[in-house]
Design a protein around this motif. Structure first.
Motif, mmCIF file in Angstrom:
data_model
loop_
_atom_site.group_PDB
_atom_site.id
_atom_site.type_symbol
_atom_site.label_atom_id
_atom_site.label_comp_id
_atom_site.label_asym_id
_atom_site.label_seq_id
_atom_site.Cartn_x
_atom_site.Cartn_y
_atom_site.Cartn_z
ATOM 1 N N ILE A 119 0.861 -1.183 0.000
ATOM 2 C CA ILE A 119 0.000 0.000 0.000
ATOM 3 C C ILE A 119 0.899 1.236 0.000
ATOM 4 O O ILE A 119 1.888 1.298 0.747
ATOM 5 C CB ILE A 119 -0.931 0.021 1.234
ATOM 6 N N ARG A 120 0.573 2.181 -0.839
ATOM 7 C CA ARG A 120 1.294 3.448 -0.880
ATOM 8 C C ARG A 120 0.530 4.463 -0.023
ATOM 9 O O ARG A 120 -0.685 4.620 -0.179
ATOM 10 C CB ARG A 120 1.417 3.966 -2.319
ATOM 11 N N PRO A 121 1.205 5.182 0.853
ATOM 12 C CA PRO A 121 0.499 6.140 1.712
ATOM 13 C C PRO A 121 -0.017 7.341 0.918
ATOM 14 O O PRO A 121 0.589 7.782 -0.054
ATOM 15 C CB PRO A 121 1.563 6.553 2.735
ATOM 16 N N LYS A 122 -1.147 7.844 1.359
ATOM 17 C CA LYS A 122 -1.745 9.056 0.820
ATOM 18 C C LYS A 122 -2.180 9.897 2.014
ATOM 19 O O LYS A 122 -3.018 9.464 2.810
ATOM 20 C CB LYS A 122 -2.942 8.704 -0.069
ATOM 21 N N ILE A 123 -1.594 11.087 2.152
ATOM 22 C CA ILE A 123 -1.662 11.830 3.407
ATOM 23 C C ILE A 123 -2.433 13.130 3.204
ATOM 24 O O ILE A 123 -2.191 13.869 2.239
ATOM 25 C CB ILE A 123 -0.247 12.118 3.934
ATOM 26 N N LEU A 124 -3.332 13.397 4.128
ATOM 27 C CA LEU A 124 -4.098 14.645 4.141
ATOM 28 C C LEU A 124 -3.474 15.568 5.184
ATOM 29 O O LEU A 124 -3.307 15.184 6.347
ATOM 30 C CB LEU A 124 -5.564 14.362 4.465
ATOM 31 N N LEU A 125 -3.161 16.776 4.785
ATOM 32 C CA LEU A 125 -2.514 17.752 5.665
ATOM 33 C C LEU A 125 -3.427 18.947 5.850
ATOM 34 O O LEU A 125 -3.965 19.489 4.879
ATOM 35 C CB LEU A 125 -1.183 18.209 5.073
ATOM 36 N N PHE A 136 2.643 28.610 6.435
ATOM 37 C CA PHE A 136 2.636 28.043 5.091
ATOM 38 C C PHE A 136 4.056 27.849 4.552
ATOM 39 O O PHE A 136 4.257 27.055 3.636
ATOM 40 C CB PHE A 136 1.818 28.926 4.157
ATOM 41 N N HIS A 137 5.055 28.544 5.110
ATOM 42 C CA HIS A 137 6.439 28.266 4.731
ATOM 43 C C HIS A 137 6.846 26.869 5.210
ATOM 44 O O HIS A 137 7.535 26.124 4.498
ATOM 45 C CB HIS A 137 7.370 29.326 5.331
ATOM 46 N N PHE A 138 6.400 26.515 6.424
ATOM 47 C CA PHE A 138 6.675 25.172 6.939
ATOM 48 C C PHE A 138 5.904 24.120 6.144
ATOM 49 O O PHE A 138 6.411 23.023 5.882
ATOM 50 C CB PHE A 138 6.311 25.100 8.420
ATOM 51 N N ILE A 139 4.678 24.438 5.730
ATOM 52 C CA ILE A 139 3.875 23.497 4.951
ATOM 53 C C ILE A 139 4.534 23.223 3.603
ATOM 54 O O ILE A 139 4.567 22.067 3.127
ATOM 55 C CB ILE A 139 2.450 24.050 4.773
ATOM 56 N N SER A 140 5.090 24.247 2.962
ATOM 57 C CA SER A 140 5.742 24.045 1.663
ATOM 58 C C SER A 140 6.953 23.138 1.792
ATOM 59 O O SER A 140 7.189 22.266 0.940
ATOM 60 C CB SER A 140 6.141 25.397 1.071
ATOM 61 N N ASP A 141 7.754 23.301 2.875
ATOM 62 C CA ASP A 141 8.891 22.400 3.098
ATOM 63 C C ASP A 141 8.415 20.979 3.381
ATOM 64 O O ASP A 141 9.038 20.003 2.944
ATOM 65 C CB ASP A 141 9.744 22.908 4.263
ATOM 66 N N LEU A 142 7.313 20.859 4.116
ATOM 67 C CA LEU A 142 6.794 19.533 4.456
ATOM 68 C C LEU A 142 6.280 18.820 3.209
ATOM 69 O O LEU A 142 6.447 17.595 3.072
ATOM 70 C CB LEU A 142 5.688 19.669 5.497
ATOM 71 N N TYR A 152 -5.271 20.590 2.563
ATOM 72 C CA TYR A 152 -6.650 21.049 2.501
ATOM 73 C C TYR A 152 -6.843 22.114 3.586
ATOM 74 O O TYR A 152 -6.432 21.900 4.737
ATOM 75 C CB TYR A 152 -7.638 19.904 2.745
ATOM 76 N N PRO A 153 -7.447 23.244 3.256
ATOM 77 C CA PRO A 153 -7.696 24.269 4.291
ATOM 78 C C PRO A 153 -8.613 23.734 5.389
ATOM 79 O O PRO A 153 -9.551 22.980 5.130
ATOM 80 C CB PRO A 153 -8.358 25.417 3.513
ATOM 81 N N ARG A 154 -8.346 24.155 6.617
ATOM 82 C CA ARG A 154 -9.117 23.678 7.765
ATOM 83 C C ARG A 154 -10.523 24.278 7.787
ATOM 84 O O ARG A 154 -11.503 23.576 8.106
ATOM 85 C CB ARG A 154 -8.375 24.047 9.054
ATOM 86 N N LYS A 155 -10.641 25.567 7.484
ATOM 87 C CA LYS A 155 -11.916 26.295 7.562
ATOM 88 C C LYS A 155 -12.536 26.104 8.948
ATOM 89 O O LYS A 155 -11.867 26.303 9.955
ATOM 90 C CB LYS A 155 -12.833 25.851 6.431
ATOM 91 N N SER A 156 -13.783 25.690 9.016
ATOM 92 C CA SER A 156 -14.462 25.550 10.310
ATOM 93 C C SER A 156 -14.780 24.095 10.633
ATOM 94 O O SER A 156 -15.597 23.818 11.514
ATOM 95 C CB SER A 156 -15.758 26.375 10.330
ATOM 96 N N LEU A 174 -3.643 11.334 8.439
ATOM 97 C CA LEU A 174 -4.056 12.720 8.629
ATOM 98 C C LEU A 174 -2.990 13.419 9.479
ATOM 99 O O LEU A 174 -2.565 12.896 10.520
ATOM 100 C CB LEU A 174 -5.416 12.805 9.329
ATOM 101 N N ILE A 175 -2.560 14.599 9.025
ATOM 102 C CA ILE A 175 -1.607 15.417 9.772
ATOM 103 C C ILE A 175 -2.255 16.768 10.043
ATOM 104 O O ILE A 175 -2.719 17.439 9.109
ATOM 105 C CB ILE A 175 -0.285 15.605 9.010
ATOM 106 N N VAL A 176 -2.303 17.165 11.323
ATOM 107 C CA VAL A 176 -2.842 18.457 11.733
ATOM 108 C C VAL A 176 -1.727 19.240 12.409
ATOM 109 O O VAL A 176 -1.144 18.763 13.402
ATOM 110 C CB VAL A 176 -4.045 18.295 12.682
ATOM 111 N N LEU A 177 -1.436 20.436 11.893
ATOM 112 C CA LEU A 177 -0.368 21.274 12.431
ATOM 113 C C LEU A 177 -0.951 22.313 13.378
ATOM 114 O O LEU A 177 -2.005 22.896 13.101
ATOM 115 C CB LEU A 177 0.384 21.987 11.298
ATOM 116 N N SER A 178 -0.266 22.535 14.480
ATOM 117 C CA SER A 178 -0.636 23.591 15.425
ATOM 118 C C SER A 178 0.497 24.600 15.501
ATOM 119 O O SER A 178 1.640 24.309 15.126
ATOM 120 C CB SER A 178 -0.916 22.999 16.812
ATOM 121 N N GLU A 179 0.195 25.775 15.992
ATOM 122 C CA GLU A 179 1.206 26.824 16.063
ATOM 123 C C GLU A 179 0.935 27.720 17.259
ATOM 124 O O GLU A 179 -0.169 27.770 17.804
ATOM 125 C CB GLU A 179 1.222 27.664 14.781
#
Length: 280
Positions: A119-125, A136-142, A152-156, A174-179
């Motif tokens: 299985i090949r991974p498919k990741i939602l960020l 978004f600078h960190f997201i581009s490197d990731l 995908y934008p988080r929105k609400s 699923l990867i969720v980033l906090s700051e």
């Protein structure tokens, strides 16, 4: 008429507390903090530093003399410097590479299909609600670091709704980033794909703190990342929990490395910190 008191005799016989006639000796210490005079305190600390430097010089000279006397045997008796790694107590849960029980567990866990390239991974960020522009600078490197990563934008939406969205579209992680203060300080990773090892459910989920991030733009003479699948290196995951965490991180990458791209993704576990490097 007055009576004269008897002189002499022990103080306790006269109803007095015996005085301590022994001289109080202050313990020898290298900390001059007890000296109230600032100039004297600075002078004593300077003398302490000079004495410490002289002792180190004498110790080095003594080691050089011993090395000359030993000759070829000097390399054998070379003193190993004390570090945090070689002075730590050995972990009781450390497993050997050829442990049959661990190998049997890993052959049937949730991440076995990824390591066998079935299985090949498919990741939602996604991010926390209302992310800052700096994130978004960190997201581009990731996204350059991990293949098959889709933002995908988080929105609400809640995390529960995002998990259902990812499962319906065949995302495996699923990867969720906090700051905090416009700096990424945490990463939540959840395995979405149901597996027999988890009784038909998803999981596991882990949270990793993030610190000391160096963007690719700040690395001198950095090479541009390509679309090739990097080679994966997992180092230092020697305990049962370390094996679990290492395989969880390893399941984020496809295991069909394209060596012509000359890219390496390294996860190095040391002193309970996981150091991440993207080499090219």
């Amino acid at each position: 008429m007055t009576q004269s008191k008897r002189k002499g005799g022990h103080a306790s016989l006269q109803g007095k507390k015996p005085a301590n006639t022994a001289k109080l000796k202050r313990p020898v210490t290298n900390n001059p903090g007890h000296i109230k005079n600032r100039l004297k305190r600075s002078e004593m600390y300077g003398k302490y530093l000079l004495e410490k430097k002289a002792r180190k010089r004498q110790s080095r000279i003594q080691r050089e003399k011993e090395a000359e006397a030993l000759g070829e045997d000097a390399a054998v008796q070379k003193h190993t410097p004390r570090t945090l790694d070689n002075t730590r107590e050995s972990e009781v849960t450390t497993v050997q590479p050829d442990d049959e029980e661990v190998l049997a567990d890993e052959a049937e866990d949730e991440f076995a299909p990824y390591f066998s390239d079935e299985i090949r991974p498919k990741i939602l960020l996604t991010t926390r609600p209302c992310p800052s522009a700096e994130l978004f600078h960190f997201i581009s490197d990731l996204m350059r670091f991990i293949p098959q990563l889709y933002y995908y934008p988080r929105k609400s939406y809640s995390v529960k709704e995002i998990c259902a969205f990812g499962s319906n579209r065949k995302f495996t992680h699923l990867i969720v980033l906090s700051e905090k203060s416009k700096v990424c300080n945490g990463m939540l990773i959840s395995h979405l794909r149901p597996s027999t090892a988890a009784n038909g459910l998803g999981g596991p989920t882990a949270f990793f703190k993030i610190s000391n991030v160096i963007p690719s733009s700040d690395v001198p003479n950095n090479g541009a990342a390509t679309s090739h699948v990097p080679e994966l290196v997992l180092n230092g995951f020697t305990t049962r929990l370390g094996h679990r965490a290492g395989r969880f991180l390893g399941s984020l990458f496809p295991h069909n490395a394209q060596f012509q791209g000359r890219q390496v993704a390294t996860f190095h576990n040391q002193r309970d910190f996981i150091f991440v490097r993207h080499h090219r």
